[in-house]
Design a protein around this motif. Structure first.
Motif, PDB file in Angstrom:
ATOM      1  N   GLN A  77       0.879  -1.372   0.009  1.00  0.00           N
ATOM      2  CA  GLN A  77      -0.159   0.091   0.112  1.00  0.00           C
ATOM      3  C   GLN A  77       0.697   1.237  -0.053  1.00  0.00           C
ATOM      4  OE1 GLN A  77      -3.572  -0.026   2.731  1.00  0.00           O
ATOM      5  NE2 GLN A  77      -3.055   2.144   3.046  1.00  0.00           N
ATOM      6  N   LEU A  78       0.544   2.177  -0.977  1.00  0.00           N
ATOM      7  CA  LEU A  78       1.330   3.421  -1.052  1.00  0.00           C
ATOM      8  C   LEU A  78       0.038   4.533  -0.513  1.00  0.00           C
ATOM      9  CD1 LEU A  78       3.777   4.941  -3.502  1.00  0.00           C
ATOM     10  CD2 LEU A  78       1.625   6.189  -2.713  1.00  0.00           C
ATOM     11  N   MET A  79       0.540   5.265   0.473  1.00  0.00           N
ATOM     12  CA  MET A  79      -0.242   6.275   0.948  1.00  0.00           C
ATOM     13  C   MET A  79       0.380   7.688   0.489  1.00  0.00           C
ATOM     14  SD  MET A  79      -2.042   7.289   4.617  1.00  0.00           S
ATOM     15  CE  MET A  79      -3.269   6.126   4.389  1.00  0.00           C
ATOM     16  N   PHE A  80      -0.334   8.655  -0.282  1.00  0.00           N
ATOM     17  CA  PHE A  80       0.058   9.859  -0.472  1.00  0.00           C
ATOM     18  C   PHE A  80      -0.470  10.717   0.757  1.00  0.00           C
ATOM     19  CE2 PHE A  80      -0.229   8.206  -4.791  1.00  0.00           C
ATOM     20  CZ  PHE A  80       0.911   8.635  -5.124  1.00  0.00           C
ATOM     21  N   VAL A  81       0.412  11.697   1.406  1.00  0.00           N
ATOM     22  CA  VAL A  81       0.075  12.467   2.293  1.00  0.00           C
ATOM     23  C   VAL A  81       0.203  13.893   1.730  1.00  0.00           C
ATOM     24  CG1 VAL A  81       0.117  13.451   4.710  1.00  0.00           C
ATOM     25  CG2 VAL A  81       0.787  10.992   4.141  1.00  0.00           C
ATOM     26  N   ALA A  82      -0.892  14.642   1.435  1.00  0.00           N
ATOM     27  CA  ALA A  82      -0.838  15.942   0.527  1.00  0.00           C
ATOM     28  C   ALA A  82      -1.424  16.847   1.227  1.00  0.00           C
ATOM     29  CB  ALA A  82      -1.391  15.433  -0.796  1.00  0.00           C
ATOM     30  N   ASP A  83      -0.918  18.197   1.219  1.00  0.00           N
ATOM     31  CA  ASP A  83      -1.188  19.386   1.266  1.00  0.00           C
ATOM     32  C   ASP A  83      -2.410  19.784   0.265  1.00  0.00           C
ATOM     33  OD1 ASP A  83      -1.781  22.004   2.207  1.00  0.00           O
ATOM     34  OD2 ASP A  83      -0.136  22.720   1.613  1.00  0.00           O
ATOM     35  N   THR A  84      -3.498  20.065   0.512  1.00  0.00           N
ATOM     36  CA  THR A  84      -4.497  20.577  -0.532  1.00  0.00           C
ATOM     37  C   THR A  84      -5.008  22.019   0.171  1.00  0.00           C
ATOM     38  OG1 THR A  84      -6.337  18.974   0.476  1.00  0.00           O
ATOM     39  CG2 THR A  84      -5.175  18.346  -1.463  1.00  0.00           C
ATOM     40  N   ALA A 121      -3.558   5.120  -1.621  1.00  0.00           N
ATOM     41  CA  ALA A 121      -4.671   5.819  -0.737  1.00  0.00           C
ATOM     42  C   ALA A 121      -4.399   7.372  -0.433  1.00  0.00           C
ATOM     43  CB  ALA A 121      -4.386   5.170   0.793  1.00  0.00           C
ATOM     44  N   LEU A 122      -5.053   7.927   0.055  1.00  0.00           N
ATOM     45  CA  LEU A 122      -4.777   9.461   0.220  1.00  0.00           C
ATOM     46  C   LEU A 122      -5.249   9.996   1.648  1.00  0.00           C
ATOM     47  CD1 LEU A 122      -3.903  12.237  -1.053  1.00  0.00           C
ATOM     48  CD2 LEU A 122      -6.232  12.434  -1.833  1.00  0.00           C
ATOM     49  N   VAL A 123      -4.504  10.773   2.158  1.00  0.00           N
ATOM     50  CA  VAL A 123      -4.813  11.533   3.352  1.00  0.00           C
ATOM     51  C   VAL A 123      -4.578  13.131   2.849  1.00  0.00           C
ATOM     52  CG1 VAL A 123      -4.386  12.284   5.687  1.00  0.00           C
ATOM     53  CG2 VAL A 123      -4.773  10.101   5.126  1.00  0.00           C
ATOM     54  N   HIS A 124      -5.379  13.912   3.076  1.00  0.00           N
ATOM     55  CA  HIS A 124      -5.221  15.343   2.492  1.00  0.00           C
ATOM     56  C   HIS A 124      -6.142  16.236   3.366  1.00  0.00           C
ATOM     57  CE1 HIS A 124      -9.019  16.394   0.178  1.00  0.00           C
ATOM     58  NE2 HIS A 124      -9.071  14.832   0.270  1.00  0.00           N
ATOM     59  N   GLY A 125      -6.203  17.561   3.058  1.00  0.00           N
ATOM     60  CA  GLY A 125      -6.910  18.303   4.003  1.00  0.00           C
ATOM     61  C   GLY A 125      -6.653  19.612   4.099  1.00  0.00           C
ATOM     62  N   ALA A 126      -7.140  20.808   4.529  1.00  0.00           N
ATOM     63  CA  ALA A 126      -6.831  21.981   4.654  1.00  0.00           C
ATOM     64  C   ALA A 126      -7.055  22.496   6.076  1.00  0.00           C
ATOM     65  CB  ALA A 126      -7.292  22.936   3.661  1.00  0.00           C
ATOM     66  N   GLY A 127      -6.510  23.433   6.697  1.00  0.00           N
ATOM     67  CA  GLY A 127      -6.944  23.935   7.984  1.00  0.00           C
ATOM     68  C   GLY A 127      -7.078  22.539   8.957  1.00  0.00           C
ATOM     69  N   ASP A 128      -8.183  22.510   9.961  1.00  0.00           N
ATOM     70  CA  ASP A 128      -8.183  21.548  10.828  1.00  0.00           C
ATOM     71  C   ASP A 128      -8.956  20.317  10.123  1.00  0.00           C
ATOM     72  OD1 ASP A 128      -7.420  23.289  12.764  1.00  0.00           O
ATOM     73  OD2 ASP A 128      -9.210  23.913  13.224  1.00  0.00           O
ATOM     74  N   ALA A 129      -9.348  20.240   8.924  1.00  0.00           N
ATOM     75  CA  ALA A 129     -10.315  19.094   8.248  1.00  0.00           C
ATOM     76  C   ALA A 129      -9.279  18.118   7.618  1.00  0.00           C
ATOM     77  CB  ALA A 129     -11.124  19.828   7.444  1.00  0.00           C
ATOM     78  N   THR A 130      -9.475  17.175   7.799  1.00  0.00           N
ATOM     79  CA  THR A 130      -8.501  15.879   7.491  1.00  0.00           C
ATOM     80  C   THR A 130      -9.624  14.972   6.587  1.00  0.00           C
ATOM     81  OG1 THR A 130      -6.714  16.124   8.955  1.00  0.00           O
ATOM     82  CG2 THR A 130      -6.990  14.162   7.598  1.00  0.00           C
ATOM     83  N   VAL A 131      -9.103  14.704   5.491  1.00  0.00           N
ATOM     84  CA  VAL A 131     -10.119  13.783   4.782  1.00  0.00           C
ATOM     85  C   VAL A 131      -9.101  12.349   4.489  1.00  0.00           C
ATOM     86  CG1 VAL A 131     -11.406  13.247   2.637  1.00  0.00           C
ATOM     87  CG2 VAL A 131     -11.639  15.547   3.702  1.00  0.00           C
ATOM     88  N   THR A 170      -1.341   8.718  14.295  1.00  0.00           N
ATOM     89  CA  THR A 170      -2.254   8.246  15.031  1.00  0.00           C
ATOM     90  C   THR A 170      -3.256   7.250  14.333  1.00  0.00           C
ATOM     91  OG1 THR A 170      -2.262  10.639  16.079  1.00  0.00           O
ATOM     92  CG2 THR A 170      -4.433   9.288  16.505  1.00  0.00           C
ATOM     93  N   HIS A 171      -3.563   7.422  13.418  1.00  0.00           N
ATOM     94  CA  HIS A 171      -4.748   6.419  12.616  1.00  0.00           C
ATOM     95  C   HIS A 171      -4.026   5.240  11.985  1.00  0.00           C
ATOM     96  CE1 HIS A 171      -7.052   9.981  13.510  1.00  0.00           C
ATOM     97  NE2 HIS A 171      -8.023   9.415  13.823  1.00  0.00           N
ATOM     98  N   TYR A 172      -2.911   5.312  11.352  1.00  0.00           N
ATOM     99  CA  TYR A 172      -2.369   4.072  10.698  1.00  0.00           C
ATOM    100  C   TYR A 172      -1.280   3.235  11.133  1.00  0.00           C
ATOM    101  CZ  TYR A 172      -5.500   6.145   7.061  1.00  0.00           C
ATOM    102  OH  TYR A 172      -6.412   6.614   6.471  1.00  0.00           O
ATOM    103  N   ARG A 173      -1.430   2.065  11.486  1.00  0.00           N
ATOM    104  CA  ARG A 173      -0.351   1.208  12.013  1.00  0.00           C
ATOM    105  C   ARG A 173       0.223   0.286  11.109  1.00  0.00           C
ATOM    106  NH1 ARG A 173      -0.346   4.448  15.203  1.00  0.00           N
ATOM    107  NH2 ARG A 173      -0.964   4.703  17.299  1.00  0.00           N
ATOM    108  N   GLN A 174      -0.344  -0.323  10.232  1.00  0.00           N
ATOM    109  CA  GLN A 174       0.179  -1.148   9.133  1.00  0.00           C
ATOM    110  C   GLN A 174       1.241  -0.307   8.227  1.00  0.00           C
ATOM    111  OE1 GLN A 174      -2.899  -2.296   6.110  1.00  0.00           O
ATOM    112  NE2 GLN A 174      -1.135  -3.030   4.910  1.00  0.00           N
ATOM    113  N   ARG A 175       2.098  -1.215   7.993  1.00  0.00           N
ATOM    114  CA  ARG A 175       3.324  -0.754   7.536  1.00  0.00           C
ATOM    115  C   ARG A 175       3.039  -0.403   5.976  1.00  0.00           C
ATOM    116  NH1 ARG A 175       8.652  -0.073   8.611  1.00  0.00           N
ATOM    117  NH2 ARG A 175      10.213  -0.114   6.865  1.00  0.00           N
ATOM    118  N   MET A 176       3.447   1.073   5.657  1.00  0.00           N
ATOM    119  CA  MET A 176       3.184   1.177   4.181  1.00  0.00           C
ATOM    120  C   MET A 176       4.232   2.233   3.749  1.00  0.00           C
ATOM    121  SD  MET A 176      -0.805   2.800   4.641  1.00  0.00           S
ATOM    122  CE  MET A 176      -0.445   4.005   5.936  1.00  0.00           C
TER     123      MET A 176
END
Length: 293
Positions: A77-84, A121-131, A170-176
């Motif tokens: 699994q590859l997860m992108f962590v992006a500033d949006t 997968a993707l984790v992104h967001g702006a301000g306090d909102a994470t999606v 905080t939310h992801y423990r599986q190695r990626m």
């Protein structure tokens, strides 16, 4: 509305010939070589085992060299962590909008991932909102990821990449494999702490979208610069050479601080200022990661 992934693939074809694409595939495959595994238990070391698999803490406790034994997993699994946030709607070093470069970089790496049967997968967001978008291995899903990144605009909330990184920690423990797609940001103790947590659990690549030059002959002016209220600063720097030098020194120090944090964690990084740089920079990034591991 046209497909963002189709546009990325078209640019990939233009920027690379067949041999180069094959080399890029090889570098991607090397990132996961020997790592498509989950930890199972320990056994004694025998000649020929990978030194990197030695569990040094267990070895110290028992006095016998012990190796971590793994069991195979089906997919990576590859997860992108992006500033949006709104900063990604600003101008990059080459004069393009930052989010366009981010879409290209994510599209290239995402295409490689799916082609190798892995998921994105993707984790992104702006301000306090994470999606968070869950991991899938289809081009339709990658298109959805690209559209999330492309949606960054001047009306988005403030950029806060560190909130996204803390969410992942905080939310992801599986190695990626985490691919962080970042605006230029300040390196502080909070960033160092979260990167220490993430690097203990995951492999990480860092892709920075380079800021436009705000002073000197390469300064880029345009509406995108004013996303973060920078237009007045551009005018001040242009009028005061000493202030411009001080600003450049501060920027260089910020870059060194980030580099030090990443190097301390063994994280390969690259800085991209234009879509035309993406293919060569991604290849070099994967190669550096392979050599470091």
């Amino acid at each position: 509305m046209g497909s963002l992934l189709t546009a990325v693939k078209s640019k990939m074809y233009i920027f690379t010939h067949r041999r180069a694409r094959g080399m890029l595939d090889g570098e991607y495959a090397s990132v996961f070589r020997g790592r498509s595994l989950d930890f199972d238990d320990l056994r004694e070391y025998v000649p020929g085992d990978e030194v990197r698999d030695i569990d040094w803490k267990a070895t110290a406790r028992t006095g016998v060299p012990l190796i971590k034994r793994y069991v195979a997993t089906r997919r990576q699994q590859l997860m992108f962590v992006a500033d949006t946030g709104r900063n990604m709607a600003a101008t990059a070093r080459g004069g393009e909008i930052k989010k366009d470069i981010a879409v290209m970089a994510i599209g290239v790496l995402g295409s490689l991932t799916i082609r190798h049967g892995d998921s994105v997968a993707l984790v992104h967001g702006a301000g306090d909102a994470t999606v968070a978008l869950p991991a899938e291995g289809t081009e339709n899903h990658l298109e959805q990821i690209l559209r999330c990144v492309d949606a960054a605009s001047i009306t988005s909330g403030p950029s806060s990449l560190i909130d996204r990184l803390e969410y992942v920690a905080t939310h992801y423990r599986q190695r990626m494999l985490l691919v962080v797609v970042a605006d230029e940001l300040a390196a502080d103790d909070r960033l160092a702490k979260v990167m220490r947590r993430l690097s203990a659990q995951h492999e990480i690549l860092w892709v920075q979208i380079a800021d436009a030059a705000l002073a000197g002959p390469d300064a880029v002016q345009g509406t995108g610069l004013d996303v973060a209220g920078l237009e007045p600063l551009v005018l001040l720097l242009a009028a005061d050479p000493e202030l411009a030098r001080s600003y450049a020194d501060a920027q260089a120090q910020r870059a060194r601080s980030l580099e030090n944090i990443l190097k301390a964690r063994g994280i390969a990084s690259t800085s991209i200022g234009a879509t035309g740089e993406v293919m060569t920079h991604v290849f070099a990034l994967l190669e550096r990661h392979r050599r470091a591991h």
